[in-house]
Design a protein around this motif. Sequence first.
Motif, mmCIF file in Angstrom:
data_model
loop_
_atom_site.group_PDB
_atom_site.id
_atom_site.type_symbol
_atom_site.label_atom_id
_atom_site.label_comp_id
_atom_site.label_asym_id
_atom_site.label_seq_id
_atom_site.Cartn_x
_atom_site.Cartn_y
_atom_site.Cartn_z
ATOM 1 N N VAL A 153 6.754 0.583 -6.061
ATOM 2 C CA VAL A 153 5.801 1.506 -5.443
ATOM 3 C C VAL A 153 4.791 0.709 -4.602
ATOM 4 O O VAL A 153 4.267 -0.309 -5.057
ATOM 5 C CB VAL A 153 5.077 2.337 -6.529
ATOM 6 C CG1 VAL A 153 3.965 3.172 -5.912
ATOM 7 C CG2 VAL A 153 6.080 3.234 -7.250
ATOM 8 N N GLY A 154 4.555 1.165 -3.395
ATOM 9 C CA GLY A 154 3.646 0.465 -2.487
ATOM 10 C C GLY A 154 4.314 -0.667 -1.727
ATOM 11 O O GLY A 154 3.656 -1.394 -0.991
ATOM 12 N N GLY A 155 5.613 -0.804 -1.891
ATOM 13 C CA GLY A 155 6.302 -1.972 -1.348
ATOM 14 C C GLY A 155 7.269 -1.686 -0.204
ATOM 15 O O GLY A 155 8.200 -2.475 0.009
ATOM 16 N N ALA A 156 7.072 -0.612 0.556
ATOM 17 C CA ALA A 156 8.021 -0.302 1.643
ATOM 18 C C ALA A 156 8.087 -1.444 2.652
ATOM 19 O O ALA A 156 9.168 -1.788 3.143
ATOM 20 C CB ALA A 156 7.626 1.000 2.345
ATOM 21 N N ALA A 179 1.470 1.696 11.551
ATOM 22 C CA ALA A 179 2.298 0.684 12.216
ATOM 23 C C ALA A 179 1.621 -0.688 12.171
ATOM 24 O O ALA A 179 2.291 -1.711 12.018
ATOM 25 C CB ALA A 179 2.579 1.104 13.650
ATOM 26 N N LEU A 239 5.992 -7.909 9.283
ATOM 27 C CA LEU A 239 6.963 -8.247 10.334
ATOM 28 C C LEU A 239 6.566 -9.525 11.060
ATOM 29 O O LEU A 239 7.414 -10.358 11.382
ATOM 30 C CB LEU A 239 7.110 -7.103 11.347
ATOM 31 C CG LEU A 239 7.586 -5.735 10.829
ATOM 32 C CD1 LEU A 239 7.921 -4.822 12.007
ATOM 33 C CD2 LEU A 239 8.802 -5.879 9.913
ATOM 34 N N LEU A 250 2.889 4.442 0.964
ATOM 35 C CA LEU A 250 3.595 4.853 2.186
ATOM 36 C C LEU A 250 2.832 5.935 2.923
ATOM 37 O O LEU A 250 2.804 5.969 4.155
ATOM 38 C CB LEU A 250 4.993 5.372 1.814
ATOM 39 C CG LEU A 250 5.884 5.752 2.982
ATOM 40 C CD1 LEU A 250 6.442 4.502 3.658
ATOM 41 C CD2 LEU A 250 7.008 6.689 2.556
ATOM 42 N N HIS A 251 2.190 6.814 2.148
ATOM 43 C CA HIS A 251 1.535 7.972 2.741
ATOM 44 C C HIS A 251 0.361 7.589 3.641
ATOM 45 O O HIS A 251 -0.033 8.341 4.531
ATOM 46 C CB HIS A 251 1.064 8.919 1.616
ATOM 47 C CG HIS A 251 0.919 10.330 2.053
ATOM 48 N ND1 HIS A 251 -0.279 10.964 2.188
ATOM 49 C CD2 HIS A 251 1.853 11.235 2.426
ATOM 50 C CE1 HIS A 251 -0.092 12.201 2.597
ATOM 51 N NE2 HIS A 251 1.189 12.392 2.745
ATOM 52 N N GLU A 252 -0.190 6.382 3.395
ATOM 53 C CA GLU A 252 -1.342 5.924 4.195
ATOM 54 C C GLU A 252 -0.977 4.813 5.173
ATOM 55 O O GLU A 252 -1.837 4.302 5.888
ATOM 56 C CB GLU A 252 -2.434 5.389 3.247
ATOM 57 C CG GLU A 252 -2.970 6.428 2.292
ATOM 58 C CD GLU A 252 -3.859 5.814 1.206
ATOM 59 O OE1 GLU A 252 -4.137 4.591 1.256
ATOM 60 O OE2 GLU A 252 -4.269 6.573 0.298
ATOM 61 N N MET A 253 0.280 4.403 5.183
ATOM 62 C CA MET A 253 0.679 3.216 5.940
ATOM 63 C C MET A 253 0.716 3.501 7.440
ATOM 64 O O MET A 253 1.171 4.555 7.863
ATOM 65 C CB MET A 253 2.055 2.760 5.455
ATOM 66 C CG MET A 253 2.321 1.281 5.602
ATOM 67 S SD MET A 253 3.886 0.806 4.800
ATOM 68 C CE MET A 253 3.381 0.728 3.063
ATOM 69 N N GLY A 301 0.835 -1.197 0.000
ATOM 70 C CA GLY A 301 0.000 0.000 0.000
ATOM 71 C C GLY A 301 0.865 1.240 0.000
ATOM 72 O O GLY A 301 2.074 1.172 0.226
ATOM 73 N N PHE A 319 2.135 -2.151 8.838
ATOM 74 C CA PHE A 319 3.532 -2.552 8.672
ATOM 75 C C PHE A 319 3.837 -3.842 9.425
ATOM 76 O O PHE A 319 4.628 -4.675 8.987
ATOM 77 C CB PHE A 319 4.458 -1.425 9.147
ATOM 78 C CG PHE A 319 5.801 -1.457 8.486
ATOM 79 C CD1 PHE A 319 6.021 -0.801 7.280
ATOM 80 C CD2 PHE A 319 6.853 -2.167 9.050
ATOM 81 C CE1 PHE A 319 7.255 -0.850 6.653
ATOM 82 C CE2 PHE A 319 8.091 -2.221 8.423
ATOM 83 C CZ PHE A 319 8.298 -1.558 7.228
ATOM 84 N N ASN A 320 3.211 -3.991 10.572
ATOM 85 C CA ASN A 320 3.471 -5.161 11.406
ATOM 86 C C ASN A 320 2.986 -6.458 10.757
ATOM 87 O O ASN A 320 3.427 -7.543 11.150
ATOM 88 C CB ASN A 320 2.818 -4.965 12.781
ATOM 89 C CG ASN A 320 3.674 -5.518 13.917
ATOM 90 O OD1 ASN A 320 4.825 -5.905 13.726
ATOM 91 N ND2 ASN A 320 3.101 -5.567 15.092
ATOM 92 N N THR A 358 10.056 -4.389 0.886
ATOM 93 C CA THR A 358 11.497 -4.172 0.800
ATOM 94 C C THR A 358 12.142 -4.352 2.167
ATOM 95 O O THR A 358 13.179 -4.997 2.307
ATOM 96 C CB THR A 358 11.796 -2.768 0.226
ATOM 97 O OG1 THR A 358 11.341 -2.743 -1.126
ATOM 98 C CG2 THR A 358 13.282 -2.460 0.239
ATOM 99 N N CYS A 359 11.504 -3.807 3.190
ATOM 100 C CA CYS A 359 12.004 -3.953 4.559
ATOM 101 C C CYS A 359 12.064 -5.422 4.968
ATOM 102 O O CYS A 359 13.100 -5.902 5.440
ATOM 103 C CB CYS A 359 11.103 -3.158 5.505
ATOM 104 S SG CYS A 359 11.501 -3.365 7.251
#
Lengths: 199, 199
Positions: free
Chosen positions: A120-123, A76, A83, A71-74, A69, A79-80, A126-127
């Motif tokens: 794009v949308g893959g932060a 925690a 993880l 980055l601007h709307e992401m 999604g 993101f988790n 990539t992490c």
Amino acid sequence: MKIIVIGATGTIGKEIVRNMEERHAVIKVGNKQGDFQVDIKSSQSIAKLFDTVGKVDAIISVCGNLHFGPLHEMTADDFNIGLQDKLLGQVNLALVGQHYLNNGGSITLSSGIVSTQPIVGGANATCVNAAIEGFVLGASIELKNNQRINAVCPSVVTESLSTYGPFFPGYESVSVTRVAKAYQRSIEGPLNGEIFKVW
Amino acid sequence: MKIIVIGATGTIGKEIVRNMEERHAVIKVGNKQGDFQVDIKSSQSIAKLFDTVGKVDAIISVCGNLHFGPLHEMTADDFNIGLQDKLLGQVNLALVGQHYLNNGGSITLSSGIVSTQPIVGGANATCVNAAIEGFVLGASIELKNNQRINAVCPSVVTESLSTYGPFFPGYESVSVTRVAKAYQRSIEGPLNGEIFKVW
């Protein structure tokens, strides 16, 4: 060898099984299908899987979910997802699995091309993929009994282009046959702490 | 510039503040000390911090805990310490912070030399530091309004050798003065998606 494949029912997993079954005994694990089921987000589920299956010569993990999604709307919580699922799930298969691995056995995890070539949308992707490669490096210097750990890092696979192609503009796709060979190199070859790039 | 430093009271943080205060207005944030306090593991705490401080021109994060211990004894709960603290904590400072960053502003996170040069007992550290560098790469292609994001990746710092030296045999330590210059380059220079290695 006795080999357990977690994620055996996915696009890449099926081809790994086909490749491995030519020479080895393969235990196929999925989250809903396969010989056995596991929820990689649960330590209890992973422990139960290995208790049931017993000692193996190779562990292959080709599984795990990510969040995609803007980055601007992401958040925690978004993101988790990656993880706790693709990252900690695979790490935990290695942490638990090391105690069920025969001498000289190997663990092979899965990252992906976005670890170094972001989309794009893959932060989160990539992490997480970079993290898996970092874990492999860190773990490779501490495994006991000549155990080894590697990761396979494929580009988008040709067989999934209809779904994922639009996210990978201009990326050269790779066949699952090529990707499965990288897992074979990891398991049947001598290398440790290696990231096998397939692209 | 108005710059917020999260982790301002640590060994590296103090030197970053000293360097930055020569030219900028610096808001110093700690977990217990500083002008403001934050718990980077809490989205609410991070949101409250930025609501209080308002818009800034640069966000520096030099904070976060990791788990250190033998791979053979490591559990998923151990491993999650680094994922939820140094990794997701810093990521969340960026995710929330992007909305409080002025046009052309920058975010600078902190990884460390073990991202590519592992130490014994450091599987969590290598994973998390590699993950931070991956996040920076992934986020750097999506920030809006000419915002930038980088990471600083230092070797063990000379001023911490009495504590951490034994874990880094033969590593060349670096002074906090050198490390602080890398944060300065990130903030006052033009680069985006860069990992500034200091060793």
